[in-house]
Structures are given as structure tokens and as C-alpha cells.
Scaffold this motif. Structure first.
Motif, PDB file in Angstrom:
ATOM      1  N   ASP A  65       0.815  -1.222   0.000  1.00 33.01           N
ATOM      2  CA  ASP A  65       0.000   0.000   0.000  1.00 33.01           C
ATOM      3  C   ASP A  65       0.846   1.270   0.000  1.00 33.01           C
ATOM      4  OD1 ASP A  65       0.915   0.147   2.600  1.00 33.01           O
ATOM      5  OD2 ASP A  65      -1.049   0.101   3.549  1.00 33.01           O
ATOM      6  N   ASP A  90      -3.129  -1.807  -2.393  1.00 31.96           N
ATOM      7  CA  ASP A  90      -3.743  -0.661  -3.053  1.00 31.96           C
ATOM      8  C   ASP A  90      -3.766  -0.868  -4.560  1.00 31.96           C
ATOM      9  OD1 ASP A  90      -1.525   0.674  -4.457  1.00 31.96           O
ATOM     10  OD2 ASP A  90      -0.750   1.269  -2.502  1.00 31.96           O
ATOM     11  N   GLU A 106      -7.803  -2.327  -2.244  1.00 35.63           N
ATOM     12  CA  GLU A 106      -8.096  -1.170  -1.395  1.00 35.63           C
ATOM     13  C   GLU A 106      -8.934  -1.489  -0.155  1.00 35.63           C
ATOM     14  OE1 GLU A 106      -6.676   1.697  -1.634  1.00 35.63           O
ATOM     15  OE2 GLU A 106      -5.944   1.835  -3.707  1.00 35.63           O
ATOM     16  N   SER A 127      -8.932  -1.766   3.526  1.00 34.02           N
ATOM     17  CA  SER A 127      -8.089  -1.284   4.626  1.00 34.02           C
ATOM     18  C   SER A 127      -8.803  -1.606   5.941  1.00 34.02           C
ATOM     19  CB  SER A 127      -7.849   0.222   4.490  1.00 34.02           C
ATOM     20  OG  SER A 127      -6.907   0.676   5.435  1.00 34.02           O
ATOM     21  N   THR A 178      -0.550   4.533  -1.713  1.00 34.09           N
ATOM     22  CA  THR A 178      -1.770   5.145  -1.188  1.00 34.09           C
ATOM     23  C   THR A 178      -1.598   6.646  -0.974  1.00 34.09           C
ATOM     24  OG1 THR A 178      -2.347   3.087  -0.085  1.00 34.09           O
ATOM     25  CG2 THR A 178      -3.399   5.073   0.733  1.00 34.09           C
ATOM     26  N   ALA A 227      -4.050  -0.826   3.438  1.00 37.88           N
ATOM     27  CA  ALA A 227      -4.475  -1.899   2.543  1.00 37.88           C
ATOM     28  C   ALA A 227      -3.466  -3.039   2.488  1.00 37.88           C
ATOM     29  CB  ALA A 227      -4.732  -1.343   1.131  1.00 37.88           C
ATOM     30  N   HIS A 283      -1.539   4.686  -6.541  1.00 39.30           N
ATOM     31  CA  HIS A 283      -2.822   4.016  -6.749  1.00 39.30           C
ATOM     32  C   HIS A 283      -3.791   4.851  -7.582  1.00 39.30           C
ATOM     33  CE1 HIS A 283      -5.203   5.674  -2.987  1.00 39.30           C
ATOM     34  NE2 HIS A 283      -4.544   6.628  -3.611  1.00 39.30           N
TER      35      HIS A 283
END
Length: 336
Positions: A66, A146, A305, A307, A69, A75, A186
Motif C-alpha cells: 500500500d 492498493d 483497497e 483497509s 496510497t 491496505a 494508486h
């Protein structure tokens, strides 16, 4: 080995053929009538690990990355959380009349280890690992992570199947040029993929787009890449069947890759995500649209995605797990 692990292995071994030789019955999930789901192995849907089967039609792989992000991180913990949310999935899909784990061999390939401090290096590692998995499996279902990971996954998919029709479910376009000067985030995977010709520009589309943009030109630049957009409000207007028909018309007979950002769902249905936007799809709408694609040639997919730190009562992870189940059902139907 602990007593709990031994029990899980016994429950799994008694379900189906344990050798999984070519032509043999697929080895399915652990038998939940013998071992409780909460005590089973930490694999997706309690399926066997990839190294426990000799053949594999679909490899489910986690990509805990991730670093691309832009808002709420976390994530990287998505794959483990979605696996946890998948424990209640059962072998028979009544809506599509298919056994996603019985009509094909599905196995959990674990996680792809990638550098959390160097995005470019991580992208290369994800691509190489995905390509290696595709050497021993027909298809991949990736759990992110992500949305940066969609770019290397499309690279590996394109190497195997050629350019694909990309069907992208998301609140956001993810075709921006850059963010803070970084080319790989992302928010940029499909811009990079377009530059490399990894998808068929006139057979690809976004579903569920909504929320404010930086400028009106964002939509113009996105359209120049060849995407058609069905917004979240369009989903409300034309309904599940209308969206499924629009996808069928756009994709045609081309092989399809589905990239699903969990934030395509409204935060009421999926609060555990990094960049939530109000006004999204319901879980029922999302699952219904996917079921409307039965018979199409789905060659690969990702669900990204998630999280879990922002989740409540596993709402997001359970929704993501069910989306994965629908994707596996589509792959099983495609094999027919």
C-alpha cells in the motif's frame, strides 16, 4: 504440529481426492461439517495451499502493498483480512448454478513479498511473481493491497493472454498522470497501462465513478485513453441489468480483466477503505452486476483497497470476499 492444525488437516483431507492428479477431482475447501470454519487454516475460503495441489486452475494470491496510497493507508493488511472474511463461503453458488471450488481447482498461493519502500521495485516484484504463478495456473485472482498493483498484474496478464478488455469498478478514474511527481501510485495504474497498450482501449470501461474531480479535463483525458464510463448515478438510473448489458456490449468476445476497488461500494457497505466517496453501489448491486456477466471470458481479476483498520464488524472484508467468490464463479463458468 499443534492439535488444532492436525484437526484442520484431517477435516480437509477427508473432503475430496487428496492427490489432485491430472483429471482427478479438484481438492476443495476444508470440510466445515467436521472442523469449524473459525478453527480452519488461514487460506482463502479454507482452500488448500498452492503447494498442496499438483495442478491449479485459479491461484488466489495476496499482494500486501500500500505504498502507493494517497490518503488512508492500511491496505497492506487487506489480503489477510479478506481471507478471514471468506471463512463462511460455501461450495455451491445457487444464483449461477456453479461450484466455484468444484468445477475448477482453486488454491491459495499465499502473498507476494514486495518492497514497501520502493514502489518501482515492488511493481517489478509483483509482475515477476504473478508471471511465475501463471506459469503453473490458468488464472490469477489477486487480493490487494492498493490499486497500484493492478499495473504489474495487467503486465503479467497481457504477457499470458495478450491485451484484454479492462472492466474497472471504482469510485475514481485512476488514470491521472502523476501525484506529487510520482508516476506510480494508486491513482495512476491505468494511465501507465494505457501507455504500454496493456488493455484494449475501445473495449474497456469504468463502472461506479463518482465524487469531485480536480478539473473537467480529467474526464476528457480519461476518454482519450479509450474508456467508456458508467457512473454511480448511471447505475441507479439503468439498474443492474442495464450495467451488465453495457459491459457485455463494450467488451464483446474479448478476454476480460476485472479490477475492483472496494470503494466502488458506498461507505455504508464498505467503510474499510482508503479513499471513501459517498453515493456508491450497494453490495447487492455489485454482486448482481457480476452475475450478469456469466459466460464472459474472465481471464484475471483483482480486488483491492480493503483497509481493515477502518472497517466495522468485518463489513468490508466480507463484501470483498463475496466479490472474490463471484469472480471465481465467473471463471468456473468460463471453463465450461
Amino acid at each position: 504440529m499443534t492439535d488444532g492444525s492436525a484437526t484442520a488437516d484431517i477435516g480437509r483431507a477427508e473432503l475430496t481426492d487428496t492427490g489432485n492428479e491430472p483429471g482427478g477431482a479438484p481438492r476443495g475447501p476444508m470440510d466445515a461439517s467436521r472442523t469449524p470454519r473459525f478453527a480452519g487454516p488461514p487460506t482463502f475460503a479454507l482452500l488448500p495451499r498452492r503447494d498442496e495441489v499438483t495442478r491449479c486452475d485459479v491461484a488466489v494470491v495476496g499482494v500486501p502493498f500500500d505504498s502507493g496510497t494517497s490518503y488512508r493507508p492500511g491496505a497492506r493488511f487487506g489480503p489477510a483480512a479478506v481471507r478471514q472474511g471468506s471463512r463462511l463461503l460455501r461450495p455451491w453458488h445457487p444464483g449461477l448454478q456453479v461450484a466455484p471450488f468444484g468445477d475448477q481447482q482453486v488454491a491459495d498461493a499465499g502473498d507476494i513479498a514486495c518492497n514497501p519502500f520502493d514502489i518501482a521495485e515492488a511493481v517489478g516484484q509483483i509482475e515477476a511473481a504473478a508471471a511465475a504463478l501463471l506459469d503453473g495456473a490458468s488464472h490469477l485472482l489477486a487480493i490487494g493491497g492498493d490499486h497500484t498493483i493492478a499495473y504489474p498484474l495487467l503486465r503479467a496478464t497481457s504477457q499470458r493472454f495478450g491485451p484484454v478488455a479492462l472492466v474497472h469498478f471504482d469510485a475514481h478514474l485512476d488514470t491521472w498522470q502523476t501525484y506529487f511527481g510520482a508516476p506510480l501510485t494508486h491513482g495512476t495504474p491505468f494511465r501507465r497501462a494505457a501507455e504500454e497498450g496493456l488493455f484494449l482501449e475501445h473495449h474497456s470501461m469504468h463502472i461506479g465513478i463518482r465524487g469531485p474531480l480536480y478539473a473537467a479535463s480529467d474526464l476528457d483525458e480519461d476518454a482519450e485513453l479509450g474508456f467508456r464510463t458508467v457512473s454511480a448515478m448511471d447505475v441507479e438510473r439503468i439498474g443492474i441489468d442495464g450495467v451488465a448489458e453495457a459491459i457485455r456490449e463494450r467488451v464483446g468476445d474479448w478476454p476480460m480483466y476485472a479490477s475492483i476497488d472496494i470503494d466502488v461500494l458506498d461507505p455504508a457497505h464498505a467503510p474499510g477503505t482508503g479513499t471513501p466517496e459517498a453515493g456508491g453501489l450497494t453490495s447487492r448491486e455489485m454482486l448482481g452486476i457480476l452475475r450478469g456477466l456469466a459466460g464472459m471470458q474472465l481471464v484475471g481479476a483483482d480486488v483491492v483497497e480493503v483497509s481493515p483498520a477502518y472497517d466495522h464488524a468485518e463489513m468490508t472484508t466480507i463484501a470483498a470476499a463475496h466479490i472474490c467468490y463471484e469472480l471465481l464463479a465467473l471463471m468456473a463458468l468460463g471453463r465450461r
